[in-house]
Each structure stands twice: as C-alpha cells, then as structure tokens.
Design an enzyme around this catalytic site. Sequence first.
Site, PDB file in Angstrom:
ATOM      1  N   LYS A  69     -40.076 -28.864  -7.933  1.00 17.57           N
ATOM      2  CA  LYS A  69     -40.057 -29.875  -8.996  1.00 17.57           C
ATOM      3  C   LYS A  69     -40.249 -31.226  -8.350  1.00 17.57           C
ATOM      4  CE  LYS A  69     -39.487 -31.043 -13.270  1.00 17.57           C
ATOM      5  NZ  LYS A  69     -40.786 -31.748 -13.149  1.00 17.57           N
ATOM      6  N   LYS A  93     -32.095 -33.678  -3.987  1.00 14.64           N
ATOM      7  CA  LYS A  93     -31.632 -34.221  -5.271  1.00 14.64           C
ATOM      8  C   LYS A  93     -31.358 -33.107  -6.291  1.00 14.64           C
ATOM      9  CE  LYS A  93     -34.228 -37.489  -6.584  1.00 14.64           C
ATOM     10  NZ  LYS A  93     -35.371 -38.228  -7.162  1.00 14.64           N
ATOM     11  N   LYS A 105     -43.504 -32.584  -4.400  1.00 16.19           N
ATOM     12  CA  LYS A 105     -44.039 -33.899  -4.758  1.00 16.19           C
ATOM     13  C   LYS A 105     -45.538 -33.870  -4.561  1.00 16.19           C
ATOM     14  CE  LYS A 105     -42.377 -37.927  -6.069  1.00 16.19           C
ATOM     15  NZ  LYS A 105     -41.165 -38.197  -6.858  1.00 16.19           N
ATOM     16  N   THR A 189     -34.128 -42.047 -16.111  1.00 18.63           N
ATOM     17  CA  THR A 189     -33.776 -42.435 -14.736  1.00 18.63           C
ATOM     18  C   THR A 189     -32.887 -43.677 -14.752  1.00 18.63           C
ATOM     19  OG1 THR A 189     -35.814 -41.465 -13.944  1.00 18.63           O
ATOM     20  CG2 THR A 189     -34.735 -43.009 -12.472  1.00 18.63           C
ATOM     21  N   ASN A 220     -40.922 -48.601 -14.786  1.00 20.49           N
ATOM     22  CA  ASN A 220     -40.223 -47.713 -15.719  1.00 20.49           C
ATOM     23  C   ASN A 220     -38.727 -47.604 -15.405  1.00 20.49           C
ATOM     24  OD1 ASN A 220     -39.123 -44.787 -16.179  1.00 20.49           O
ATOM     25  ND2 ASN A 220     -40.631 -45.187 -17.762  1.00 20.49           N
ATOM     26  N   SER A 358     -35.979 -33.948 -17.064  1.00 16.50           N
ATOM     27  CA  SER A 358     -37.167 -33.101 -16.864  1.00 16.50           C
ATOM     28  C   SER A 358     -36.766 -31.627 -16.974  1.00 16.50           C
ATOM     29  CB  SER A 358     -37.783 -33.343 -15.487  1.00 16.50           C
ATOM     30  OG  SER A 358     -38.684 -34.408 -15.541  1.00 16.50           O
TER      31      SER A 358
HETATM   32  P1  NAD Z   1     -43.388 -48.037 -11.624  1.00 16.52           P
HETATM   33  O1  NAD Z   1     -44.730 -47.984 -11.017  1.00 16.52           O
HETATM   34  O2  NAD Z   1     -43.247 -47.944 -13.107  1.00 16.52           O
HETATM   35  O3  NAD Z   1     -42.625 -49.383 -11.149  1.00 16.52           O
HETATM   36  C1  NAD Z   1     -42.565 -49.834  -9.837  1.00 16.52           C
HETATM   37  C2  NAD Z   1     -42.224 -51.334  -9.895  1.00 16.52           C
HETATM   38  O4  NAD Z   1     -41.964 -51.818  -8.573  1.00 16.52           O
HETATM   39  C3  NAD Z   1     -43.336 -52.201 -10.481  1.00 16.52           C
HETATM   40  O5  NAD Z   1     -42.749 -53.173 -11.329  1.00 16.52           O
HETATM   41  C4  NAD Z   1     -43.906 -52.906  -9.233  1.00 16.52           C
HETATM   42  O6  NAD Z   1     -44.494 -54.158  -9.561  1.00 16.52           O
HETATM   43  C5  NAD Z   1     -42.644 -53.060  -8.434  1.00 16.52           C
HETATM   44  N1  NAD Z   1     -42.844 -53.335  -7.008  1.00 16.52           N
HETATM   45  C6  NAD Z   1     -43.695 -52.754  -6.133  1.00 16.52           C
HETATM   46  N2  NAD Z   1     -43.561 -53.320  -4.910  1.00 16.52           N
HETATM   47  C7  NAD Z   1     -42.592 -54.260  -5.032  1.00 16.52           C
HETATM   48  C8  NAD Z   1     -41.991 -55.190  -4.135  1.00 16.52           C
HETATM   49  N3  NAD Z   1     -42.351 -55.248  -2.847  1.00 16.52           N
HETATM   50  N4  NAD Z   1     -41.013 -56.019  -4.588  1.00 16.52           N
HETATM   51  C9  NAD Z   1     -40.626 -55.963  -5.881  1.00 16.52           C
HETATM   52  N5  NAD Z   1     -41.157 -55.111  -6.778  1.00 16.52           N
HETATM   53  C10 NAD Z   1     -42.139 -54.275  -6.359  1.00 16.52           C
HETATM   54  O7  NAD Z   1     -42.551 -46.877 -10.917  1.00 16.52           O
HETATM   55  P2  NAD Z   1     -41.179 -46.218 -11.393  1.00 16.52           P
HETATM   56  O8  NAD Z   1     -41.480 -44.963 -12.098  1.00 16.52           O
HETATM   57  O9  NAD Z   1     -40.317 -47.253 -12.038  1.00 16.52           O
HETATM   58  O10 NAD Z   1     -40.567 -45.798  -9.970  1.00 16.52           O
HETATM   59  C11 NAD Z   1     -39.948 -46.748  -9.119  1.00 16.52           C
HETATM   60  C12 NAD Z   1     -39.194 -46.006  -8.045  1.00 16.52           C
HETATM   61  O11 NAD Z   1     -38.224 -45.148  -8.659  1.00 16.52           O
HETATM   62  C13 NAD Z   1     -40.060 -45.091  -7.163  1.00 16.52           C
HETATM   63  O12 NAD Z   1     -39.506 -45.033  -5.879  1.00 16.52           O
HETATM   64  C14 NAD Z   1     -39.902 -43.732  -7.822  1.00 16.52           C
HETATM   65  O13 NAD Z   1     -40.156 -42.667  -6.931  1.00 16.52           O
HETATM   66  C15 NAD Z   1     -38.432 -43.816  -8.216  1.00 16.52           C
HETATM   67  N6  NAD Z   1     -38.087 -42.893  -9.288  1.00 16.52           N
HETATM   68  C16 NAD Z   1     -38.649 -43.007 -10.517  1.00 16.52           C
HETATM   69  C17 NAD Z   1     -38.290 -42.098 -11.502  1.00 16.52           C
HETATM   70  C18 NAD Z   1     -38.846 -42.203 -12.884  1.00 16.52           C
HETATM   71  O14 NAD Z   1     -38.434 -41.399 -13.746  1.00 16.52           O
HETATM   72  N7  NAD Z   1     -39.695 -43.169 -13.183  1.00 16.52           N
HETATM   73  C19 NAD Z   1     -37.381 -41.054 -11.224  1.00 16.52           C
HETATM   74  C20 NAD Z   1     -36.803 -40.984  -9.958  1.00 16.52           C
HETATM   75  C21 NAD Z   1     -37.170 -41.905  -8.989  1.00 16.52           C
END
Ligand code: NAD
Length: 433
Positions: A69, A93, A105, A189, A220, A358
Amino acid sequence: MAINGLLADALANLKPLMDDERISEDARRRLSQPNRVVEVEIPLRMDNGSLKVFTGWRSLYDNTRGPGKGGIRYHPSVTVDEVAALSFWMTVKCAVVDLPFGGAKGGICVDPKQLSRLELERLSRGYIRALLDVLGPDRDIPAPDVNTNETIMGWMADEYRQAAGRHQRAVITGKPPGHGGSLGRTAATGRGALQVLDIWERRQGRADQRPRVAVQGFGNAGFHFARLAHDAGYRVVAISDSRGAIHRDDGLDPLAIWDRKRESMHLSGGVYCQDSVCAEVEVDQLTNDELLALDVDILVLAALENAVTEKNVDSIRAPTVLEIANGPINHAADRMLTARGVDVIPDVLANSGGVIVSHLEWVQNRMGDYWSEKEIDRRLAERLGEQADLVFERAVTENEPLRSAAYRQGIERIAIAMDGLGTERYFCGDTGA
Ligand code: NAD
C-alpha cells in the site's frame, strides 16, 4: 538493490531496534532491503505530436502483513532511492496502526506543471499499463501522494478496469466520488495528524492552552491540518509553500488563505470576515528558513523529506515538531533534536490518517457498500486514538523517543508475521518447546 541516499538514511531508524530480542534476526535481514523495485519507461505522446519518455518506479518494500500500500508521486526530483525509502516508511506505518497491509510506493520523474491535462492523463494511464502485472487489490494498491490527486487516481483505476475487463475498484484508493472513492479521504491525513497532536498535548497537560503553530507546506495534508487546527483553537501563526511564507502573530485563517491562494496562486493574508464585516488582513512575509526558525510551540512539517537536516537543525526553536510529511527530518538532525529534548511526533504515526481511510476505502470497495463521512471519521478516530495511545505509552515504559517507540510497535508486528512462517531457530530444530 544498492542501499543509498534517502533509503540508507531511512533504514538508520532500525538501528536502535537491532538488539531487541522480540525482533528476530530473520526479520531484521528481510527488512534491510525492499522485496521488489520495478523501473518502467513510459512513452508519452505530447499534444504537439512529439514523443517523450518518462521514467517511473514502483517499490514493494514488504508484503508479509498484506498487499503493498502506498501513494504515487509526480515530481522532477523523484529517484529510485526516494521511492524505495517512501515504501519502507509505508511498511512501518501500516504496521504501527495495525492495518493488514505491507508497504509500497511509486513515482514518476516528471514536472506535472509542464504537462497539459491530456498529457497528464495519458502519462497516468501509461504508468498503470506499464505496471499491470504488479498491481491489484490483493497485490499492491496505489493512492495519491505529492502532485497526484483523486482525478489522477480515477484515470488510473479506469485504465486498470479496462485492462482487467471488469470493475476492480479496490485496486487504487483516493478515487473520486462516484468511482468508489471514500468520503473523508481528502482531509484524512490532516485530520489524523491533528488527532495525534491533540492526544499528545493532553498527555502533556496542555489541552486548554492555545498553542502557537507554524506549518511548513500548504498542500493537501498541510492545508487540512491547518484548517482543522484553527477550528479546534490552535493559533496558526505561520504558513509556507514552496514560494515563501507568511506570518501573523494574532493567527491566520487557513481557509481564507487557501481560497485566496487558489485565485492568485500565492500565499497572502486573505479576507477575514467577522459577523458581516470583512477586511483584508496584513501579514508579514517570511522566507521558508525563517518559518522553520520561528519561536512557536509546535512546528508542523508538511512539505517534503529532508526539510530539517544537520545544516539547519540548530535554528529550530519549537519544543514540539509534528511530522506530517514523510521523512522531513534526516537521521542526523533527528538525533540532534532528541538530544536537545525536542519532542518529535514521527511521520509513521502522525500522517497515518491517510492510509487508515485508504484502508476503509478498500474495505468499502470490496463490500460494495459505503459509509457516511461521520462513520469514516469515527472509524479513523477509533483506530488512530488506540494506536497513538499505545505508542505514547510505550515511549514512557521503554523510556525512549517517540520515533523509536513507534518503530518498535510497527517492526515487532511485522516480525511476528514473518516469524509465523518459521525462523532460522525453528528450521535449525529449536521449536521453542
Ligand atoms: P502537496 O503536493 O499537496 O503539498 C505539498 C506542499 O508543500 C505544497 O504546498 C508545496 O508548495 C509545499 N512545499 C514544497 N517544498 C516546500 C518548501 N521547501 N517549503 C515550504 N513548502 C514547500 O502534497 P501533500 O499530499 O500535502 O503531501 C505533503 C507531504 O505529506 C508529503 O511528504 C507526503 O508524502 C506526505 N503525506 C501526504 C498524505 C496525503 O494524504 N496527502 C498522506 C501521508 C503523507
């Protein structure tokens, strides 16, 4: 595969567990590299008729506890090491929160902002076609990650359906409504991260205070966390995205900022309304480094991995750090924060809300029946509350940092599953009788 870069750094988290008798030597050996990493070259017909080829990967780190997953990331800096490290974190996790999944992944090395919508759809469908043999509801189940969303999951699920010749909705989670997507998945999340933080704050006796929070990453996960934290009484004083940061000592309204960002594509104060009076709010502009160094109660890392390393760790002033991103603190910086007494609530627990919902989506797809959002949120809160309490309790009884406690919880469960099929001790004649 060669263990390099981010994967080597991620695996360093296993070191404190190496002398734990509850984790067999067999399990340690099996967990020291991914089961399978597939690399594919995806040809993409561009809108102007030319052909480009993009490299993609799918890593299945371990599937002892169930099918793989993990999300699919589109980013120009995606590498095989990154995908493998992310699949390792997914393995840990899923076990930390006791889901019947292994960890996987995927990713494509691409800047999706340079593609048209039709090019993006063709690329996403191409990724699934290239990986048909390794994906499936009982094999390996993708989901969204950075730069992928429910529309992309919808295209991917549709491509899989066409190839299979029948609906197989449980092959992918994070799908759109009407295509087997679950209510509550988009905010899960951020919602889960806030629940874990709330439990932690209550345990520290700080439940009624209004902690000052800075959030790095306003995508997100970061947006939904900030919105819900603001509603719950936390003071969100700073927010950043990849272009910069904003700060306001009296607190920001994440929803107003999100709405404004969608119009203007950059962070600004937004319009705040109280009763029927609305006004533009003044904010200070900060650099991303300045946000990390703010004197706040809680620093939330919700962008990408390696946001905090040995180069900038000394600038961190927050006494509590919540990891919503995967791997936002490298191993060296993590040790330095721990030595300074900073409490780091680790990614493998803090961001597990997404994979918990999920799993609920996968269950609903297999049942062919769907729950209300209230029921999803209830099930998320029940599982996460129970598992977070176990991690926090373990950290106290074993007198160890939260990350080690979480890893121990996850790895012990994986080891039990691996040992169930026999270990070296068993095959050498010691049946433990
Ligand atoms: P996303 O692409 O929606 O958002 C990422 C954000 O980070 C964007 O706003 C981007 O502009 C910002 N960003 C990138 N580089 C940056 C920096 N140097 N300084 C400040 N901001 C910066 O992605 P997401 O889905 O929100 O995921 C973010 C993190 O959370 C990732 O590591 C992802 O693996 C983890 N995550 C997400 C989920 C999920 O359900 N979306 C679940 C578990 C883990």
